[in-house]
Design a protein around this motif. Sequence first.
Motif, PDB file in Angstrom:
ATOM      1  N   SER A  61      -7.677  14.613   9.163  1.00  0.00           N
ATOM      2  CA  SER A  61      -6.802  13.458   9.355  1.00  0.00           C
ATOM      3  C   SER A  61      -7.499  12.363  10.165  1.00  0.00           C
ATOM      4  CB  SER A  61      -5.508  13.883  10.044  1.00  0.00           C
ATOM      5  OG  SER A  61      -5.788  14.460  11.311  1.00  0.00           O
ATOM      6  N   ASP A  62      -8.434  12.766  11.045  1.00  0.00           N
ATOM      7  CA  ASP A  62      -9.181  11.784  11.814  1.00  0.00           C
ATOM      8  C   ASP A  62     -10.204  11.059  10.938  1.00  0.00           C
ATOM      9  OD1 ASP A  62      -7.858  12.406  14.194  1.00  0.00           O
ATOM     10  OD2 ASP A  62      -9.240  14.061  14.591  1.00  0.00           O
ATOM     11  N   ILE A  63     -10.821  11.805  10.030  1.00  0.00           N
ATOM     12  CA  ILE A  63     -11.873  11.227   9.185  1.00  0.00           C
ATOM     13  C   ILE A  63     -11.285  10.336   8.106  1.00  0.00           C
ATOM     14  CG2 ILE A  63     -13.792  11.761   7.643  1.00  0.00           C
ATOM     15  CD1 ILE A  63     -14.073  14.429   9.110  1.00  0.00           C
ATOM     16  N   TYR A  64     -10.140  10.758   7.519  1.00  0.00           N
ATOM     17  CA  TYR A  64      -9.572  10.029   6.382  1.00  0.00           C
ATOM     18  C   TYR A  64      -8.326   9.230   6.761  1.00  0.00           C
ATOM     19  CZ  TYR A  64     -12.736  12.896   3.638  1.00  0.00           C
ATOM     20  OH  TYR A  64     -13.859  13.483   3.119  1.00  0.00           O
ATOM     21  N   HIS A  65      -8.232   8.807   8.022  1.00  0.00           N
ATOM     22  CA  HIS A  65      -7.095   7.990   8.418  1.00  0.00           C
ATOM     23  C   HIS A  65      -7.259   6.583   7.839  1.00  0.00           C
ATOM     24  CE1 HIS A  65     -10.088   6.543  11.197  1.00  0.00           C
ATOM     25  NE2 HIS A  65      -9.268   5.610  11.646  1.00  0.00           N
ATOM     26  N   ASP A  66      -6.178   5.829   7.814  1.00  0.00           N
ATOM     27  CA  ASP A  66      -6.261   4.441   7.354  1.00  0.00           C
ATOM     28  C   ASP A  66      -7.242   3.668   8.231  1.00  0.00           C
ATOM     29  OD1 ASP A  66      -4.396   5.164   5.557  1.00  0.00           O
ATOM     30  OD2 ASP A  66      -2.779   3.880   6.311  1.00  0.00           O
ATOM     31  N   TYR A  67      -7.946   2.736   7.613  1.00  0.00           N
ATOM     32  CA  TYR A  67      -8.927   1.966   8.369  1.00  0.00           C
ATOM     33  C   TYR A  67      -8.723   0.480   8.137  1.00  0.00           C
ATOM     34  CZ  TYR A  67     -11.388   1.587   3.863  1.00  0.00           C
ATOM     35  OH  TYR A  67     -11.707   1.344   2.556  1.00  0.00           O
ATOM     36  N   ASN A  68      -9.347  -0.313   9.005  1.00  0.00           N
ATOM     37  CA  ASN A  68      -9.211  -1.768   8.968  1.00  0.00           C
ATOM     38  C   ASN A  68     -10.380  -2.411   8.244  1.00  0.00           C
ATOM     39  OD1 ASN A  68      -6.962  -1.393  10.615  1.00  0.00           O
ATOM     40  ND2 ASN A  68      -8.128  -1.727  12.493  1.00  0.00           N
ATOM     41  N   GLY A  69     -10.081  -3.434   7.486  1.00  0.00           N
ATOM     42  CA  GLY A  69     -11.133  -4.215   6.865  1.00  0.00           C
ATOM     43  C   GLY A  69     -11.688  -5.247   7.831  1.00  0.00           C
ATOM     44  N   LEU A 100      -5.445 -15.352  12.897  1.00  0.00           N
ATOM     45  CA  LEU A 100      -6.386 -14.300  12.504  1.00  0.00           C
ATOM     46  C   LEU A 100      -5.655 -13.223  11.718  1.00  0.00           C
ATOM     47  CD1 LEU A 100      -6.846 -14.954  15.862  1.00  0.00           C
ATOM     48  CD2 LEU A 100      -9.044 -13.980  15.224  1.00  0.00           C
ATOM     49  N   TRP A 101      -6.404 -12.487  10.900  1.00  0.00           N
ATOM     50  CA  TRP A 101      -5.806 -11.399  10.143  1.00  0.00           C
ATOM     51  C   TRP A 101      -6.879 -10.435   9.647  1.00  0.00           C
ATOM     52  CZ3 TRP A 101      -6.865 -16.202   8.354  1.00  0.00           C
ATOM     53  CH2 TRP A 101      -7.583 -16.312   7.160  1.00  0.00           C
ATOM     54  N   TYR A 102      -6.456  -9.231   9.325  1.00  0.00           N
ATOM     55  CA  TYR A 102      -7.314  -8.261   8.638  1.00  0.00           C
ATOM     56  C   TYR A 102      -6.441  -7.359   7.779  1.00  0.00           C
ATOM     57  CZ  TYR A 102      -5.935  -4.983  12.366  1.00  0.00           C
ATOM     58  OH  TYR A 102      -5.222  -4.200  13.240  1.00  0.00           O
ATOM     59  N   ASP A 103      -7.023  -6.825   6.729  1.00  0.00           N
ATOM     60  CA  ASP A 103      -6.310  -5.922   5.820  1.00  0.00           C
ATOM     61  C   ASP A 103      -6.547  -4.482   6.246  1.00  0.00           C
ATOM     62  OD1 ASP A 103      -5.392  -8.042   4.269  1.00  0.00           O
ATOM     63  OD2 ASP A 103      -7.179  -8.031   3.008  1.00  0.00           O
ATOM     64  N   THR A 104      -5.579  -3.623   5.961  1.00  0.00           N
ATOM     65  CA  THR A 104      -5.717  -2.188   6.221  1.00  0.00           C
ATOM     66  C   THR A 104      -5.807  -1.448   4.883  1.00  0.00           C
ATOM     67  OG1 THR A 104      -3.303  -1.950   6.326  1.00  0.00           O
ATOM     68  CG2 THR A 104      -4.470  -2.327   8.399  1.00  0.00           C
ATOM     69  N   PHE A 105      -6.541  -0.327   4.883  1.00  0.00           N
ATOM     70  CA  PHE A 105      -6.823   0.401   3.655  1.00  0.00           C
ATOM     71  C   PHE A 105      -6.585   1.890   3.849  1.00  0.00           C
ATOM     72  CE2 PHE A 105      -9.310  -3.446   3.612  1.00  0.00           C
ATOM     73  CZ  PHE A 105      -9.181  -3.911   2.312  1.00  0.00           C
ATOM     74  N   ASN A 106      -6.217   2.541   2.760  1.00  0.00           N
ATOM     75  CA  ASN A 106      -6.027   3.986   2.758  1.00  0.00           C
ATOM     76  C   ASN A 106      -7.378   4.678   2.886  1.00  0.00           C
ATOM     77  OD1 ASN A 106      -5.856   6.728   1.197  1.00  0.00           O
ATOM     78  ND2 ASN A 106      -3.744   6.219   1.713  1.00  0.00           N
ATOM     79  N   GLY A 107      -7.466   5.642   3.797  1.00  0.00           N
ATOM     80  CA  GLY A 107      -8.739   6.306   4.049  1.00  0.00           C
ATOM     81  C   GLY A 107      -9.223   7.184   2.925  1.00  0.00           C
ATOM     82  N   VAL A 108      -8.344   7.579   2.001  1.00  0.00           N
ATOM     83  CA  VAL A 108      -8.734   8.461   0.893  1.00  0.00           C
ATOM     84  C   VAL A 108      -8.988   7.660  -0.374  1.00  0.00           C
ATOM     85  CG1 VAL A 108      -8.022  10.392  -0.550  1.00  0.00           C
ATOM     86  CG2 VAL A 108      -7.445  10.373   1.889  1.00  0.00           C
ATOM     87  N   THR A 109      -8.061   6.770  -0.728  1.00  0.00           N
ATOM     88  CA  THR A 109      -8.164   6.041  -1.995  1.00  0.00           C
ATOM     89  C   THR A 109      -8.800   4.662  -1.845  1.00  0.00           C
ATOM     90  OG1 THR A 109      -5.969   5.023  -1.743  1.00  0.00           O
ATOM     91  CG2 THR A 109      -6.076   7.210  -2.777  1.00  0.00           C
TER      92      THR A 109
END
Length: 214
Positions: A61-69, A100-109
Amino acid sequence: MIALLVFPVAGIAQNTANDLHFDVRVSMSAIPEDASDMLMTGYGHNWWPIYGHGLDGLALSDIYHDYNGSSHSTNTLGTDIIFHVSRKWDIGMGIYCNHLWYDTFNGVTDEKTGRHKAAVLYLMPAFRRNYMVRDMVRLYGQVSVGVVKHFGYDSLKYSYVNNYGDRHEVDDSLQINGQFVPLGIEVGRKWFGFGELGFGGMFVGVCLGAGYKF
């Protein structure tokens, strides 16, 4: 110390009684790198420092958590008013902002899951030294020290537990900010354009704008 405080005030009062001159300006400056970096790498829960820590002991869950662009920002936009205290010295006040802004992404897909938006507001008193004043051209340097308020910066609002088990809430969204302009130039009479080279918390690089003299 008293003399240092009284003389500028007396000069402003005398100038006001005679004929107070001031400029109203609008400007656009370079992207605020400091605000962009702080949005992405603040000390709070938005940033997970996976690099440099290795993978030992991390759950999936730590490795594949959602991440920020990558972060994005508008240029810093603002308006200020500059009072001409004397031929050599000016003082002023400016208000500036940027989005300011950034997009968030699914860590798996790697699919986009959302967008985080933030804003920064600067309130900056300014002190200016005029190097040269001519009918059409003015050269100057400027120092601004004020405050900056960060809106939507989750990384600047966090909590921690001290050694006694007490939880403390921290809000670092209001901070001291400084900007130094070693060289600025104005060209024009009533209507004028200007350009500045500067660095600090508000921008690093070039600021351009226009104004009107009253």
